[in-house]
Design a protein around this motif. Structure first.
Motif: not given
Lengths: 277, 277
Positions: A167-169, A226, A177, B43-44, A241, B15-16
């Motif tokens: 879900v995230a880089k 997460h 994440v 975390r994010t 992602v 978040v992206q």
């Protein structure tokens, strides 16, 4: 239990003499009684040296018409603290010596008595199973990182992974994440050689199962939903992602309990068996 | 998500920047976009100083006809490492300062933008919520021992317990074993003042909830299905095999996820809400 006892050959485990009185009052169908022996784990079980309690147990079983003494049962759970085949072997020898001595001591009185043991580490690597009548490993179905750390299996023996979407880089900290936290993996963890907590290994899923991208990337923390994966550079660069990666679990038994079904490598669904559902 | 977006006022977390392109392509109904800000948990979230990424996000939202920028959202999860009201207050002030600064910076451009935050520790004890538009605590529904340790609640605020049958008593080590392990409580744990792991507190269940028998008894270890409770003498003497005791969880969110329903103190069943079931 009465329904089950009327359908199958039911074995019940006893760790306290009083429990036999309860079974005698409540059970309508015959059942076999296994006596749990504490072989060193110190969770439950009667100590093998506690002959007085064993005698009380035998006397109570003899007075209960539907109950039959089946034998001695152990779970050497302290092999989970072992970190080599030699340590597992030592615990296995202590365990089987205790059980065989009990068998020898009471065989004249109960000619059919059996002994049963079988934590996964011992069943995986220990030698010397003569006279053990039953093995009961469970974790070996899938294996996991804990069994790798104990020395019970190799990483490539691990047969289950969590499919987790990325879900995230975060390039600044080389972390990704994933949607996949304690709710999915359980909070079981290992401590790495560097003293860090490890909650799983990220792997690439493929048509035959999985492959590990490197020996460095690991799940460094889990919150409820997460996981944060610390990544080696090559893995970080390649992952995107939206990708679905695999996470090899620290403890497969805990993880698989958290899902209603599995998906095999060909996309087939495998439902979990639930008795009486 | 399209079904949900057509039924409710849906808020989606981003978040992206790329995620906005995906929503623009896939969403058939309107949705609000919250931008997740990393206020220190790591975390994010987008760092509040990363104006370039925020600009990219705004530009993409402006080009997406069904998406509307709703505001900035945070979760100050690092309050879980706090151990006093003062530490929580400090993190809360840093968090709200970051969010209020963002609101001030972009309010001229987005007059309706809101800020949302709300980890349970901050929501429980921190002062200073002026200008925060939304609070989102979750754990406060039940509280747990982790929140007691953080300083977010008192033990008597804990509103959920695991009902666990006692399966064995071991007088030599003043321990009882309950049917209730990691499968039921999760493996979340605290470290006690004495450096020991604690997986829960045993309590007596009564018609009004629970009462703690003493300040010393605690769950010292969990295996998959069982827990070992180290008991103070008076509690050990009184408890019997077959009793159902309560265990206050270390982490209530993780525990309640493991059950299909709750039972209230009057025996009533409360089913869990599952969307789309």
């Amino acid at each position: 239990i009465n329904r089950l006892a009327s359908q199958i050959r039911l074995g019940l485990l006893v760790v306290q003499p009083d429990t036999i009185d309860f079974f005698d009052r409540q059970l309508a169908a015959p059942a076999n009684i296994w006596v749990k022996i504490d072989v060193g784990t110190r969770r439950t079980g009667i100590l093998p040296t506690d002959e007085a309690t064993l005698e009380t147990v035998f006397a109570k079983i003899e007075r209960a018409p539907r109950l039959r003494f089946r034998g001695f049962l152990a779970h050497a759970g302290h092999t989970y603290a072992a970190r080599s085949k030699a340590e597992i072997q030592k615990i296995h020898e202590e365990t089987t010596t205790i059980l065989k001595d009990l068998k020898a001591r009471y065989r004249a009185r109960f000619p059919d008595l059996e002994i049963s043991t079988g934590d996964t580490p011992s069943c995986s690597v220990a030698e010397g199973w003569e006279d053990v009548d039953e093995m009961r490993p469970g974790n070996f179905v899938f294996y996991d990182l804990m069994q790798v750390q104990i020395g019970a299996c190799r990483p490539e023996d691990i047969a289950v992974a969590l499919a987790a979407p990325v879900v995230a880089k975060h390039a600044d900290r080389q972390e990704i994440v994933v949607y996949g936290g304690g709710i999915h993996l359980s909070k079981d963890r290992l401590t790495t050689a560097g003293g860090q907590a490890c909650f799983g290994w990220p792997v690439r899923l493929n048509a035959n199962g999985w492959e590990r991208p490197d020996g460095e990337s690991f799940v460094k923390s889990l919150s409820q939903e997460h996981g944060v994966v610390k990544c080696a550079p090559a893995f970080f660069e390649r992952v995107r992602v939206g990708d679905v990666i695999g996470i090899l679990p620290v403890h497969s038994c805990m993880m698989v309990d958290l899902f209603a079904r599995y998906v095999d490598v060909h996309g087939g669904r495998i439902e979990k068996f639930v008795f009486g559902k």
